[in-house]
Scaffold this active site. Structure first.
Site, PDB file in Angstrom:
ATOM      1  N   SER A  54       6.297   5.547  11.994  1.00 36.95           N
ATOM      2  CA  SER A  54       5.532   4.755  12.311  1.00 36.95           C
ATOM      3  C   SER A  54       5.110   3.523  10.826  1.00 36.95           C
ATOM      4  CB  SER A  54       4.943   4.261  12.994  1.00 36.95           C
ATOM      5  OG  SER A  54       3.977   4.409  12.637  1.00 36.95           O
ATOM      6  N   LYS A  58      -1.683  -1.194  17.873  1.00 39.50           N
ATOM      7  CA  LYS A  58      -1.973  -1.602  16.542  1.00 39.50           C
ATOM      8  C   LYS A  58      -1.623  -3.026  16.274  1.00 39.50           C
ATOM      9  CE  LYS A  58       1.391   2.308  15.329  1.00 39.50           C
ATOM     10  NZ  LYS A  58       2.344   2.701  15.284  1.00 39.50           N
TER      11      LYS A  58
END
Lengths: 290, 812
Positions: free
Chosen positions: B648, B691
């Site tokens: 990611s 996140k």
């Protein structure tokens, strides 16, 4: 026979106390049971215990015959019967029986004595016994199968001796069953009844009186029974029997679930040798009294 | 190219309370807890409908989705309409003694049989002694004994009479008998006199004695046969009495239980046993009463499975599926120092109890209990339950035990377990596929639609009822639904982890109680959610503190070359949180080698390495399609001391690499997440909510300046269900969420300069980031070509670093 009468308002000793309890000893199980019973009896009555071992002269003579053989009761096999062997066995047996007597007497702190006689069995017993003695004889289980035809030791002695004879088996009687007495036929029923009553009283058991055919309980008997019943709190009951033959007596005793039988030597069942089979038919102790 | 940030509506899918047609969940009571499990229900329906062997079920799914509740509810509904299974009784084995026999009876008849046999035993205990104490029996016994005695006596009498006639005496010796001649007094003749007799006379006597001995021997040798005959007669009498005593009792029972051969067999066995053991029976009593009790105990019945009060088939859940609790056990008692047992000490297992119905087991527990899995498979394969103690397998104890008759088995087993267990069993246990042919795969979430929202509201109402919490008002239900989307990490789906939702309701209830509110409100739900996060936020707060104190270096303002904020997710227990991570890059002249420092340090996982390789090839294909990539670059997660995995961060890594090559600074107020493929497309990643919230918290603590935000894959927009504090900041324009479709979007956003699109000639426009990257790489290529064209000596990058051959060799 030392009997404390309870027939009157006051208890009196009708006869002197028993001085000796004789027990006929051999190495059968029945005799061992007889020794224990005799020792207990002697301790209870504070009497002397006399062990009587008889070296049967008939047997010794038989062993001296050249063709004599012993036929095994178990297997039927024969083996020579030798006088020396029989003599040795008798000596050894006497030694062991004296030890057994000593042990039984010492455990109970008794005066005891071991006597050996060489004679025919009945004669030796009769010679040794006094009328006031009680002779205790064991009833040997296996001999009962053959004995009646030959006359068992117990029945032979009960018939031959002049004292009271107590025949005991190997089994201990149950303590919750009554003492049974056959109503005496003579003029004076007291000795037999007194003995039965004392036996029942000492062991806290009920008493069952077997009434002869055609007779009811006499006034005296009923009075005796009532008196005794009040004193010890145990009932007396009466049972009628159809006749006084031995089989009838045996049947009545079973029916009453008696744990001991008291019978007079003068009564009908013991009038003949056949009658003495009664002593072997029964599983309970039998006291034969004069 | 301008990238439009997402609106507040796009980062949080609200649930409108007005769409819910109730005031509180009290109005919704009575609804079930099964929603969104149509596939699993269909599998259950099929699996339970097929009665063939092997069609047992394995229910897959993570813990907390309500597998047990759903399966249990389904099975109970189904079982209630099925036939009630039979009773099973265990009786003594009169043949071998150690193999108790099973009797199958209609439900309820097991209890009746137990009572009947108990009564029978009671009657036997009184009737038998009575029969043997009867006058008739006593009389007949005496007759037999007299008969035997008379037989002996007669034989002896005949011998004695014969002896008397010959003047011979029969004497008893110590061990038997002997014969001897008598004298005139009837006494045994003296041996001396015998010797004086004439020889003929002596011989005659000897001969007579010999004949008598033979006769006596013959009689004695006949005696064992006579005794045996007598014993036979006594035994016959005993049997006659026993049959008289118990016969009528057993006859009655024969008639009443004629339809059940097992019962008839047991009654016949009792009759035979009584007659065979009557001598022992009548010899008992008094002190030996206990033995008599043990004797009669053999006749009594152990009701192994009692379905008298059962309506329909059984559904059994065994929460401790050990070997013994599955297949039953044989217990022992200490008797006079020895371990003894009988059929009464056989205990049923879960398979016995569930026979004719359903057995639910936890797969993990079955697999972790010694022998349990093998025992279960054996029972299902053989369709019989063998009750055998585990000691028998291992020969641990050598004591007398029983081997009860195996029970025929007709049960449907439903194993509950995680998916991983199912896949492992399928792969490694060939028996598994034979026995568990139906899989019921449980969903973890369901589509969030207008219809499903209403179903979900009913689910919430049911869970509230089950947990006995205060009712929820509609706003609270709406908040729970929103949270369910957050739990599913998808604004278009709803998590159906019933346990987690139920726990949330219980916690929210506490807040409602504290505020003395009749209902659970949306605020209570939010309080419960926040406290769940708070309880697990010690580590997160430590990291935040380190960032604020610049122990961990994270810039949230300005721009920098070769430095970007990536985002990672930490999973601690049941909670996850995001944290920013500084990613840096360096570049120099080389031979196309890309150094992944995480991998070199063995801190990077395989997926991270894969992302790096993709990134490397993307760079090469875009900028060095026709020439060697003369670059040596390194990328690192700064201040990362643990393992890193996942791809990611590959968009961020691409951007930081382009930054260092182009010299364009990257905005430090923007964090980037997303993976990239070889064509530069940005692909979805996981954990975007955590996140974003992680970076938001760092920025907000330093003060939001309106230029901060997170760039994430456009494909992740559907996953956004952000915390209200983030949503509020987005709505106020103080924080932004930018969607990315291509790495060039990220470059443009982070550098503030167009990334640039390649033209037909393969060139990027001047002034674009990509052009700068291409120029720099071309410069590297020229340097490499020029410097390696001579003596092959080590080339130098433009910043003067040596680039060794060995380093290049590693790329191989």
């Amino acid at each position: 026979m030392a009997i404390t009468s309870v027939t009157g308002k006051t208890a009196v000793k009708s006869e002197p106390a028993v001085t000796r309890i004789l027990v006929l000893l051999d190495d059968t199980r029945g005799a061992r049971a007889a020794l224990e019973t005799a020792a207990d009896l002697a301790a209870h009555q504070h009497a002397e215990l006399v062990g009587l071992f008889v070296e049967d002269t008939d047997l010794l003579r038989s062993a001296g015959l050249p063709f004599s053989h012993e036929i095994s009761m178990t297997s039927g096999q024969t083996r020579p019967l030798e006088a020396a062997l029989v003599e040795r066995e008798l000596r050894e047996r006497a030694r062991l029986l004296e030890q057994a007597l000593a042990s039984a007497g010492t455990r109970r702190a008794l005066r005891w004595r071991f006597e050996v006689g060489r004679d025919r069995l009945e004669r030796a017993a009769d010679t040794a016994a006094e009328p006031r003695d009680t002779l205790v004889v064991g009833r040997n289980g296996w001999r009962r199968h053959y004995g009646p035809a030959m006359g068992s030791v117990a029945s032979r002695l009960a018939r031959a001796t002049r004292c009271s004879v107590l025949v005991v088996g190997e089994e201990r009687p149950r303590h919750d069953r009554p003492v049974v007495v056959l109503q005496p036929g003579g003029d004076d029923p007291s000795p037999t009844l007194d003995t039965a009553i004392r036996l029942a009283r000492d062991r806290s058991r009920p008493l069952c009186i077997l009434l002869r055919p055609g007779s009811g309980p006499s006034a005296e008997l009923e009075r005796l029974a009532g008196e005794w019943s009040r004193r010890v709190g145990t009932p007396i009951r009466f049972e009628h029997i159809a006749d006084t033959r031995a089989p009838t007596l045996v049947e009545a005793l079973h029916r009453a679930e008696g744990q001991a039988l008291v019978i007079s030597r003068a009564s009908e069942p013991l009038a003949t040798a056949e009658g003495y089979r009664l002593l072997d038919e029964l599983d309970v102790p039998v006291l034969v009294i004069d | 190219m301008t990238i439009t940030p997402l609106t507040a509506d796009q980062v949080y899918q609200r649930c409108d309370p007005a769409a819910l047609d109730f005031d509180t969940t009290d109005e919704l009571r009575g609804a079930g807890t099964i929603i969104g499990q149509e596939r699993a229900i269909e599998a259950l329906r099929l699996g339970t409908g097929v009665r063939n062997n092997g069609f047992n079920l394995f229910v897959l799914g993570p813990g907390g989705v309500g597998k047990h509740e759903v399966v249990s509810q389904f099975l109970h509904e189904r079982a209630s309409g099925e036939a009630t299974p039979p009773d099973w009784c265990l009786v003594h084995d009169f043949n071998t003694g150690n193999r108790p026999r099973l009797i199958r009876l209609p439900p309820g008849d097991g209890r009746r049989l137990c009572k009947v046999i108990e009564d029978l035993v009671q009657e036997l205990r009184t009737a038998l002694p009575a029969a043997f104490e009867s006058d008739e029996f006593q009389r007949r016994m005496r007759e037999l004994q007299q008969e035997m005695g008379q037989r002996h006596q007669q034989a002896f009498r005949e011998i004695q009479e014969a002896a008397d006639q010959q003047g011979i005496a029969l004497l008893q010796t110590q061990n038997g008998f002997t014969f001897a001649p008598k004298d005139e007094n009837g006494e045994v003749m003296d041996p001396e006199r015998f010797r004086e007799l004439p020889e003929e006379r002596r011989e005659a006597i000897e001969k007579a004695v010999g004949e008598l001995q033979e006769r006596l021997q013959a009689v004695i040798q006949q005696m064992p046969r006579w005794r045996k005959e007598a014993q036979e007669k006594i035994r016959s009498l005993h049997e006659e009495m026993a049959v008289f005593a118990v016969g009528h009792l057993l006859e009655d029972l024969h008639g009443k239980w004629a339809d059940y051969p097992g019962v008839i067999g047991h009654l016949d066995a009792i009759r035979e046993d009584v007659t065979a053991n009557v001598e022992a029976l009548i010899g008992q009593g008094g002190e030996q009463g206990q033995s008599l009790q043990a004797f009669f105990r053999r006749y009594e019945v152990n009701l192994l499975v009692d379905n008298a009060e059962q309506q329909g088939a059984r559904v059994v859940y065994e929460d401790m599926p050990s070997h013994q609790r599955l297949v039953g056990r044989v217990e022992h008692q200490v008797h006079q120092g020895a371990l003894v047992t009988d059929h009464h000490l056989v205990r049923a297992g879960a398979l016995h109890r569930a026979n004719g119905g359903y057995l639910i087991l936890d797969a993990r527990k079955v697999l972790t209990q010694p022998l349990a899995w093998e025992s279960l498979k054996r029972a299902l394969f053989s369709r019989r339950v063998h009750t055998e103690p585990p000691e028998q397998y291992f020969s641990l104890i050598s004591t007398v035990t029983l081997e009860p008759e195996p029970m025929p088995l007709d049960v449907k087993v439903i194993l509950l377990g995680e998916r991983s267990l199912y896949y492992l069993l399928t792969a490694y246990d060939p028996d598994f596929a034979e026995l568990f042919k139906i899989e019921a795969d449980f969903e973890e979430d369901l589509a969030r639609t207008d219809e499903s929202i209403h179903d979900y509201a009913r689910l919430v109402a049911t869970l509230a009822g089950e947990r006995e919490v205060r009712p929820l008002d509609r706003q609270a239900v709406a908040r729970v639904i929103e949270h369910a989307s957050r739990m599913a990490d998808d604004s278009e789906r709803l998590s159906i982890h019933n346990r987690a939702i139920g726990d949330l309701l219980v916690e929210a209830n506490q807040w409602a109680i504290r505020d003395d509110s009749r209902n659970i409100r949306a605020d209570d739900i939010q309080q419960a959610i926040d406290h769940q996060v708070y309880r697990a936020s010690r580590v997160r707060e430590n990291i935040d503190r380190a960032i604020q104190r610049e122990t961990l270096l994270i810039d949230t303002a300005g721009s920098a070359v070769g430095q970007v904020n990536g985002l990672s997710v930490m999973q601690l227990g049941g909670q996850a949180f995001g944290r920013p991570a500084r990613i840096t890059a360096t570049a120099r002249l080389g031979r196309g080698h890309m150094v992944d420092i995480e991998r070199e340090a063995k801190l990077g996982g395989n997926i991270h390495s894969k992302g790096m390789m993709i990134l490397s090839n993307l760079l090469a294909s875009r900028f060095a399609g026709e020439a060697p990539l003369s670059l040596a670059a390194s990328i690192a997660f700064e201040q990362s001391y643990g393992g890193i995995d996942g791809d990611s961060a590959s968009v961020a890594e691409y951007c930081v690499l382009c930054s260092v090559l182009s010299g364009h600074g990257l905005a430090q107020g923007i964090a980037v997440t997303g993976s990239v493929n070889q064509h530069g497309q940005v692909q979805a990643v996981g954990g975007v909510n955590e996140k974003i919230e992680g970076f938001f918290d760092v920025c907000s603590q330093r003060g939001l300046d309106g230029r901060q935000g997170v760039a994430l894959p456009r494909a992740n927009i559907a996953n956004l269900m952000l915390h209200p504090r983030v949503v509020d900041a987005v709505a106020a324009g103080r924080f932004h969420i930018w969607p990315l479709s291509h790495v060039d979007d990220a470059l443009t956003l982070l550098t503030g300069t167009e990334a640039g699109v390649v033209d037909a000639d393969g060139h990027f426009p001047d002034g674009t980031v990509n052009r700068a990257v291409a120029d720099r790489l071309r410069h590297f290529a020229k340097l490499a070509e020029r410097r390696s064209g001579g003596d092959g000596a080590a080339v130098k990058s433009d910043n003067g670093d040596n680039v060794g051959d060995g380093e290049d060799g590693r790329e191989e």
